[in-house]
Scaffold this motif. Sequence first.
Motif, PDB file in Angstrom:
ATOM      1  N   PHE A  97      28.428  33.963  51.077  1.00 10.77           N
ATOM      2  CA  PHE A  97      28.869  35.034  51.964  1.00 10.77           C
ATOM      3  C   PHE A  97      29.192  36.318  51.209  1.00 10.77           C
ATOM      4  N   GLU A  98      29.209  36.249  49.886  1.00  7.83           N
ATOM      5  CA  GLU A  98      29.602  37.406  49.086  1.00  7.83           C
ATOM      6  C   GLU A  98      28.744  38.649  49.345  1.00  7.83           C
ATOM      7  N   PRO A  99      27.418  38.547  49.500  1.00  8.63           N
ATOM      8  CA  PRO A  99      26.625  39.760  49.795  1.00  8.63           C
ATOM      9  C   PRO A  99      27.071  40.463  51.076  1.00  8.63           C
ATOM     10  N   TYR A 100      27.508  39.703  52.052  1.00  9.25           N
ATOM     11  CA  TYR A 100      27.948  40.324  53.302  1.00  9.25           C
ATOM     12  C   TYR A 100      29.310  40.988  53.134  1.00  9.25           C
ATOM     13  N   ARG A 101      30.168  40.421  52.282  1.00 10.73           N
ATOM     14  CA  ARG A 101      31.438  41.091  51.982  1.00 10.73           C
ATOM     15  C   ARG A 101      31.171  42.452  51.332  1.00 10.73           C
ATOM     16  N   ARG A 102      30.242  42.464  50.390  1.00  8.77           N
ATOM     17  CA  ARG A 102      29.910  43.731  49.733  1.00  8.77           C
ATOM     18  C   ARG A 102      29.291  44.713  50.723  1.00  8.77           C
ATOM     19  N   ALA A 103      28.493  44.208  51.655  1.00  7.03           N
ATOM     20  CA  ALA A 103      27.884  45.077  52.663  1.00  7.03           C
ATOM     21  C   ALA A 103      28.952  45.692  53.563  1.00  7.03           C
ATOM     22  N   PHE A 104      29.943  44.890  53.961  1.00  7.13           N
ATOM     23  CA  PHE A 104      31.043  45.418  54.762  1.00  7.13           C
ATOM     24  C   PHE A 104      31.774  46.530  54.009  1.00  7.13           C
ATOM     25  N   THR A 105      32.051  46.290  52.744  1.00  2.00           N
ATOM     26  CA  THR A 105      32.763  47.284  51.940  1.00  2.00           C
ATOM     27  C   THR A 105      31.951  48.555  51.796  1.00  2.00           C
ATOM     28  N   PHE A 106      30.662  48.422  51.540  1.00  2.00           N
ATOM     29  CA  PHE A 106      29.788  49.582  51.358  1.00  2.00           C
ATOM     30  C   PHE A 106      29.714  50.420  52.635  1.00  2.00           C
ATOM     31  N   VAL A 107      29.465  49.773  53.763  1.00  2.33           N
ATOM     32  CA  VAL A 107      29.303  50.506  55.021  1.00  2.33           C
ATOM     33  C   VAL A 107      30.622  51.120  55.472  1.00  2.33           C
ATOM     34  N   SER A 108      31.706  50.371  55.389  1.00  2.00           N
ATOM     35  CA  SER A 108      33.000  50.907  55.822  1.00  2.00           C
ATOM     36  C   SER A 108      33.428  52.086  54.959  1.00  2.00           C
ATOM     37  N   SER A 109      33.105  52.050  53.673  1.00  2.00           N
ATOM     38  CA  SER A 109      33.424  53.192  52.803  1.00  2.00           C
ATOM     39  C   SER A 109      32.641  54.426  53.224  1.00  2.00           C
ATOM     40  N   GLY A 110      31.361  54.236  53.535  1.00  2.00           N
ATOM     41  CA  GLY A 110      30.548  55.351  53.996  1.00  2.00           C
ATOM     42  C   GLY A 110      31.043  55.923  55.307  1.00  2.00           C
ATOM     43  N   LEU A 111      31.394  55.057  56.251  1.00  2.00           N
ATOM     44  CA  LEU A 111      31.895  55.530  57.538  1.00  2.00           C
ATOM     45  C   LEU A 111      33.267  56.185  57.386  1.00  2.00           C
ATOM     46  N   GLY A 112      34.062  55.697  56.448  1.00  2.00           N
ATOM     47  CA  GLY A 112      35.365  56.301  56.211  1.00  2.00           C
ATOM     48  C   GLY A 112      35.266  57.710  55.660  1.00  2.00           C
ATOM     49  N   PHE A 113      34.178  58.008  54.963  1.00  2.00           N
ATOM     50  CA  PHE A 113      33.981  59.342  54.399  1.00  2.00           C
ATOM     51  C   PHE A 113      33.344  60.299  55.394  1.00  2.00           C
ATOM     52  N   LEU A 114      32.886  59.765  56.541  1.00  2.00           N
ATOM     53  CA  LEU A 114      32.179  60.587  57.523  1.00  2.00           C
ATOM     54  C   LEU A 114      33.006  61.766  58.038  1.00  2.00           C
ATOM     55  N   PRO A 115      34.301  61.608  58.377  1.00  2.00           N
ATOM     56  CA  PRO A 115      35.071  62.776  58.832  1.00  2.00           C
ATOM     57  C   PRO A 115      35.106  63.892  57.808  1.00  2.00           C
ATOM     58  N   VAL A 116      35.265  63.551  56.538  1.00  2.00           N
ATOM     59  CA  VAL A 116      35.278  64.578  55.488  1.00  2.00           C
ATOM     60  C   VAL A 116      33.926  65.274  55.403  1.00  2.00           C
ATOM     61  N   LEU A 117      32.866  64.496  55.436  1.00  2.00           N
ATOM     62  CA  LEU A 117      31.511  65.042  55.311  1.00  2.00           C
ATOM     63  C   LEU A 117      31.185  65.997  56.456  1.00  2.00           C
ATOM     64  N   LEU A 118      31.451  65.571  57.678  1.00  2.00           N
ATOM     65  CA  LEU A 118      31.130  66.423  58.834  1.00  2.00           C
ATOM     66  C   LEU A 118      32.072  67.619  58.914  1.00  2.00           C
ATOM     67  N   GLY A 119      33.316  67.429  58.532  1.00  2.00           N
ATOM     68  CA  GLY A 119      34.242  68.552  58.545  1.00  2.00           C
ATOM     69  C   GLY A 119      33.809  69.665  57.607  1.00  2.00           C
ATOM     70  N   LYS A 180      36.391  39.091  62.094  1.00  2.00           N
ATOM     71  CA  LYS A 180      37.489  40.058  61.969  1.00  2.00           C
ATOM     72  C   LYS A 180      38.832  39.399  61.695  1.00  2.00           C
ATOM     73  N   ASP A 181      38.983  38.120  62.041  1.00  2.00           N
ATOM     74  CA  ASP A 181      40.253  37.444  61.784  1.00  2.00           C
ATOM     75  C   ASP A 181      40.313  36.825  60.395  1.00  2.00           C
ATOM     76  N   GLN A 182      39.322  37.107  59.561  1.00  2.00           N
ATOM     77  CA  GLN A 182      39.294  36.586  58.193  1.00  2.00           C
ATOM     78  C   GLN A 182      39.738  37.688  57.227  1.00  2.00           C
ATOM     79  N   ASN A 183      40.965  37.553  56.702  1.00  2.00           N
ATOM     80  CA  ASN A 183      41.473  38.572  55.782  1.00  2.00           C
ATOM     81  C   ASN A 183      40.676  38.653  54.493  1.00  2.00           C
ATOM     82  N   THR A 184      39.930  37.609  54.170  1.00  2.00           N
ATOM     83  CA  THR A 184      39.129  37.631  52.952  1.00  2.00           C
ATOM     84  C   THR A 184      37.916  38.552  53.093  1.00  2.00           C
ATOM     85  N   VAL A 185      37.546  38.887  54.322  1.00  2.00           N
ATOM     86  CA  VAL A 185      36.435  39.827  54.546  1.00  2.00           C
ATOM     87  C   VAL A 185      36.960  41.253  54.505  1.00  2.00           C
ATOM     88  N   MET A 186      37.844  41.584  55.425  1.00  2.00           N
ATOM     89  CA  MET A 186      38.520  42.881  55.453  1.00  2.00           C
ATOM     90  C   MET A 186      39.850  42.701  56.159  1.00  2.00           C
TER      91      MET A 186
END
Length: 354
Positions: A97-119, A180-186
Amino acid sequence: MSTFTNASTSTSTGSATDGRNGRNGTMSATTTEATRRLRLRGMNWLVWRQHRAAFWTILAATVLSVAWIVFQRNQMMDSLTGYGWPAKSLDEVGPEFEPYRRAFTFVSSGLGFLPVLLGVFLGAPLLAGDLENGTAKLVAAQSASRARWLATKLGVTTLVVVVSTVALSVAFGWWWNPVKDQNTVMEWTSGSAFDVTGPVPVALTLFTVVGGVAIGVVLRRTLMAMVVTFGFAVAVQLVWDYLRLSLGDVVTITTNKGVTAENSFPELPHAAYQIDESYLTGSGDLLGWSTCVNSPTDQARELCLKKADVVGWSVDYLPMSQMNGMQWLGASILFALTAGVVAFLFFWGRKRLV
């Protein structure tokens, strides 16, 4: 007789032809009218054409991102089903499952930066560029009012931002929901989950973009507005991170079975976020969990805790069931702040927009 017949035939044919032409003409007129209604006209067309490169880039990036998220979600579900989930926990699935954990981290980081980028790249130059290069004066010289120009600029931009952020929020939430209820994911209280699902990404992005527009209107220089907007967007993110947990109602659970026994620590709800833990005394006072930690032996520690009248634990936590309410409360605050900035823009624009 034959002349009458021919004339009648000709008349009938002509009437039928005229009827068909009339129907075709009506259909053509209706189609043309519908087509015209679908096209942008006037100020809407002008604003879209002026910023079409930015708008199309945002929409295209949104479509590609959503498609990638859908693909990742389907891949994840196929893999988890193959490993026997949900009968098996993610810990039992193991490194697969580790590749999917990394995918979650990668995508969420990108989406988290979206307000700064568009602003920075959409909000700040939206009006600052027009004020700097003189386009605002040209628009003001036309029949359209400055208020209409400002409203159209903000309206079209807001529509693009809302469509994009809603699509990304829904797609990411759909991807994350099975685990979403798995703290080991996010962890649900972290920005990587809380700020990119539900209404929060829409509210954060709108506030940052509209704030960038206001900064551009005041400074009237594109580059300077972009730099200041970047600082503003980062400050918004930092303040939001600091205040996020205060949106919830902290729940406290206490025990009176001591603190040294194996099962003395209280059992929290699944996926709950623990905020603090303390020792509870018989009088109801709270002591730090480090009390008596320096005792040389277990017997000495127990004697120290007994002397301090420690009877159990007191634990503060936030249950995951509050996540949705916390998100809407925070989003409501951000929407209200955005409305305040919009009101300022119209107030400022009455006299100083050109």
